[in-house]
Design an enzyme around this catalytic site. Structure first.
Site, short mmCIF file in Angstrom:
data_model
loop_
_atom_site.label_atom_id
_atom_site.label_comp_id
_atom_site.label_asym_id
_atom_site.label_seq_id
_atom_site.Cartn_x
_atom_site.Cartn_y
_atom_site.Cartn_z
N LYS A 143 22.63 73.46 37.23
CA LYS A 143 22.29 72.07 36.92
C LYS A 143 23.41 71.16 37.42
O LYS A 143 24.56 71.59 37.50
CB LYS A 143 22.12 71.87 35.41
CG LYS A 143 21.34 70.63 35.04
CD LYS A 143 19.85 70.88 35.17
CE LYS A 143 19.02 69.68 34.82
NZ LYS A 143 17.59 70.05 34.70
P1 NAD Z 1 12.52 60.33 34.41
O1 NAD Z 1 13.82 59.70 34.66
O2 NAD Z 1 11.48 60.29 35.47
O3 NAD Z 1 11.88 59.75 33.07
C1 NAD Z 1 12.55 59.74 31.85
C2 NAD Z 1 11.71 58.96 30.87
O4 NAD Z 1 12.33 59.01 29.58
C3 NAD Z 1 11.58 57.49 31.22
O5 NAD Z 1 10.25 57.05 30.98
C4 NAD Z 1 12.53 56.82 30.24
O6 NAD Z 1 12.17 55.48 29.95
C5 NAD Z 1 12.35 57.70 29.05
N1 NAD Z 1 13.42 57.54 28.07
C6 NAD Z 1 14.76 57.52 28.29
N2 NAD Z 1 15.41 57.28 27.15
C7 NAD Z 1 14.48 57.16 26.19
C8 NAD Z 1 14.52 56.88 24.80
N3 NAD Z 1 15.69 56.70 24.18
N4 NAD Z 1 13.35 56.83 24.12
C9 NAD Z 1 12.17 57.00 24.74
N5 NAD Z 1 12.07 57.26 26.05
C10 NAD Z 1 13.21 57.33 26.76
O7 NAD Z 1 12.86 61.85 34.01
P2 NAD Z 1 11.90 63.11 34.07
O8 NAD Z 1 12.14 63.80 35.36
O9 NAD Z 1 10.52 62.73 33.66
O10 NAD Z 1 12.56 64.02 32.96
C11 NAD Z 1 12.24 63.91 31.56
C12 NAD Z 1 12.65 65.18 30.85
O11 NAD Z 1 11.97 66.30 31.44
C13 NAD Z 1 14.13 65.54 30.95
O12 NAD Z 1 14.52 66.20 29.77
C14 NAD Z 1 14.18 66.50 32.12
O13 NAD Z 1 15.31 67.35 32.08
C15 NAD Z 1 12.90 67.27 31.88
N6 NAD Z 1 12.36 67.96 33.05
C16 NAD Z 1 12.07 67.30 34.20
C17 NAD Z 1 11.53 68.01 35.27
C18 NAD Z 1 11.12 67.33 36.55
O14 NAD Z 1 10.51 68.00 37.40
N7 NAD Z 1 11.38 66.06 36.75
C19 NAD Z 1 11.30 69.37 35.17
C20 NAD Z 1 11.59 70.02 33.96
C21 NAD Z 1 12.12 69.30 32.91
#
Ligand code: NAD
Length: 409
Positions: free
Chosen positions: A103
């Site tokens: 990571k």
């Molecule tokens: P992103 O940046 O695209 O979206 C994050 C979202 O979380 C946004 O809508 C943001 O407004 C919201 N957010 C942030 N702080 C917040 C709060 N305090 N309250 C409510 N909402 C809040 O990120 P992502 O890629 O969608 O990732 C989200 C989660 O999924 C993370 O934990 C990431 O590690 C995990 N994840 C992502 C992927 C991927 O392919 N992108 C894969 C596996 C896991």
């Protein structure tokens, strides 16, 4: 300093006891292989120089090259990156893709940076980690606040010193050696995982009610696909606000707004105080934002039948215990959100072979991978009489342990 790594260790320890792993093996499997801290000095648009700290943690590569996302967020620190790297090791093993776990992260609030500043920061960080990454070494991908554009910069900066290697990073734009279906893959995987669980208890997705926290990559695609399949999304929210309607929200309207405004701020849906979102009654709660949101207090009060972890580490160990005691099932992150790394694997395969797949093939292979992994979890859960998370860790640790043993220490 976060205690995310200690939290993952508790889940790890629970499964290690089921597997009766000795303490030497536990130590070996838990300890990250390499940790790099990078100083990134960036010329800002106003002429000043700002310094940001980035990290890359490589946890384990016994099952294949290190693999894991890159996060831009002010709360990034070495402990959090270490925890997320170890989760990647277990995640790739649960779904059986031939990668290890890593990571990366930079402690920065990207909302405060202009586009060119963000590009310079990404390129500077890439220079700092370039000797550790490569399509057969360590392959970054998008995570919180990083996207296909950031991956394109990373690929381009790497190419300046190492030549054309599109497989050095996944989650790239489709026009630049990315894979069809990567964008929606994590959300689609979350939905497939939910479908499998519902099927195992004799239910269907159509008509099932969902609350989704986070409306970025994972949350927005989850909400869209649930809606397309006839599920009822009754709650959504992001860092700017939350919305709830027991009759079902206008998901296409919210998606169109977020595509324009880049958040839910200003959307005209029925709003509620953000801290109430996770507590709304629903069949399925999908935390898809940041870690640690379901702690013991939230777990005591939430009114969902099932939690599907779209985010990484959204449930604290204390919250997990409360949910277990209340009989609320949790599909853990290392399975539920593995659709992203699965399609990252397909993207890497396409890059290595220089042969590109149609969207239908990507979807069919993702579907197969998620459903096979679920069948494996069902068998492990039954064999050991444990919860879903422990079953997933047992499955993953067993595979990584076996690979390490076969290779020799
Ligand atoms: P992103 O940046 O695209 O979206 C994050 C979202 O979380 C946004 O809508 C943001 O407004 C919201 N957010 C942030 N702080 C917040 C709060 N305090 N309250 C409510 N909402 C809040 O990120 P992502 O890629 O969608 O990732 C989200 C989660 O999924 C993370 O934990 C990431 O590690 C995990 N994840 C992502 C992927 C991927 O392919 N992108 C894969 C596996 C896991």
């Amino acid at each position: 300093m976060s205690h995310a790594f200690a939290d993952v260790s508790r889940y790890f320890g629970r499964a290690a006891r089921v597997l009766k792993l000795g303490s030497d093996d536990q130590k070996l499997l838990e300890t990250p292989a390499r940790e790099l801290r990078v100083e990134c000095n960036v010329r800002m648009d106003d002429g000043s120089v700002a310094t940001f700290i980035g990290y890359r943690v490589q946890h384990d590569n016994s099952r294949g090259p290190y693999k894991g996302g890159l996060r831009f967020h002010p709360s990034v620190d070495i402990d959090e990156v270490r925890a997320l790297a170890s989760l990647m090791t277990w995640k790739t093993a649960v779904v059986g893709v031939p990668f290890g776990g890593a990571k990366g992260g930079i402690a920065v609030d990207p909302a405060k940076l202009g586009m060119r500043e963000l590009e310079r920061l990404t390129r500077r960080f890439t220079q700092g980690i370039q000797d550790l990454i490569g399509d057969d070494k360590d392959i970054p991908a998008p995570d919180v606040n990083t996207n296909a554009q950031v991956m394109a910069w990373l690929m381009d900066e790497y190419a300046r010193s190492h030549g054309f290697h599109p497989g050095v990073v996944t989650g790239k734009p489709v026009e630049l050696f990315g894979s069809l279906g990567r964008d929606e893959a994590t959300g689609r995987g979350v939905v497939i995982a939910t479908e499998e669980y519902l099927r195992s208890v004799g239910r269907r997705l159509a008509g099932t009610t969902f609350v989704v926290q986070g409306f970025g990559n994972v949350g927005s695609h989850t909400a869209r696909i649930v809606h397309e399949l006839g599920g009822k999304v009754v709650g959504i929210g992001d860092h700017t606000g939350a919305f709830h309607d027991p009759a079902g929200l206008d998901v296409p309207g919210a998606l169109a707004h977020a595509a324009r405004a880049r958040s839910l701020a200003g959307w005209g849906g029925p709003s509620i105080p953000p801290k109430e979102l996770l507590l709304q009654p629903c069949d399925v709660l999908v935390p898809a934002a940041l870690g640690g949101v379901i702690d013991a207090d939230v777990a005591k009060e939430l009114r969902a039948g099932l939690v599907v972890e779209g985010a990484n580490a959204p449930t604290t160990p204390e919250g997990d215990e409360v949910l277990g005691a209340r009989g609320i099932a949790v599909l853990p992150d290392i399975y539920a959100n593995a659709g992203g790394v699965t399609v990252s694997y397909f993207e890497w395969v396409q890059n290595i072979q220089h042969f590109y797949w149609e969207a239908e093939r990507v979807r069919a292979e993702l579907d197969k991978t998620m459903r096979q992994a679920f069948a494996g979890l069902v068998a492990t859960k039954k064999a050991h009489g444990v919860d879903w998370r422990t079953a997933a860790f047992v499955q993953a640790i067993g595979r990584v342990h076996r690979a390490s043993e076969l290779r020799g220490y």
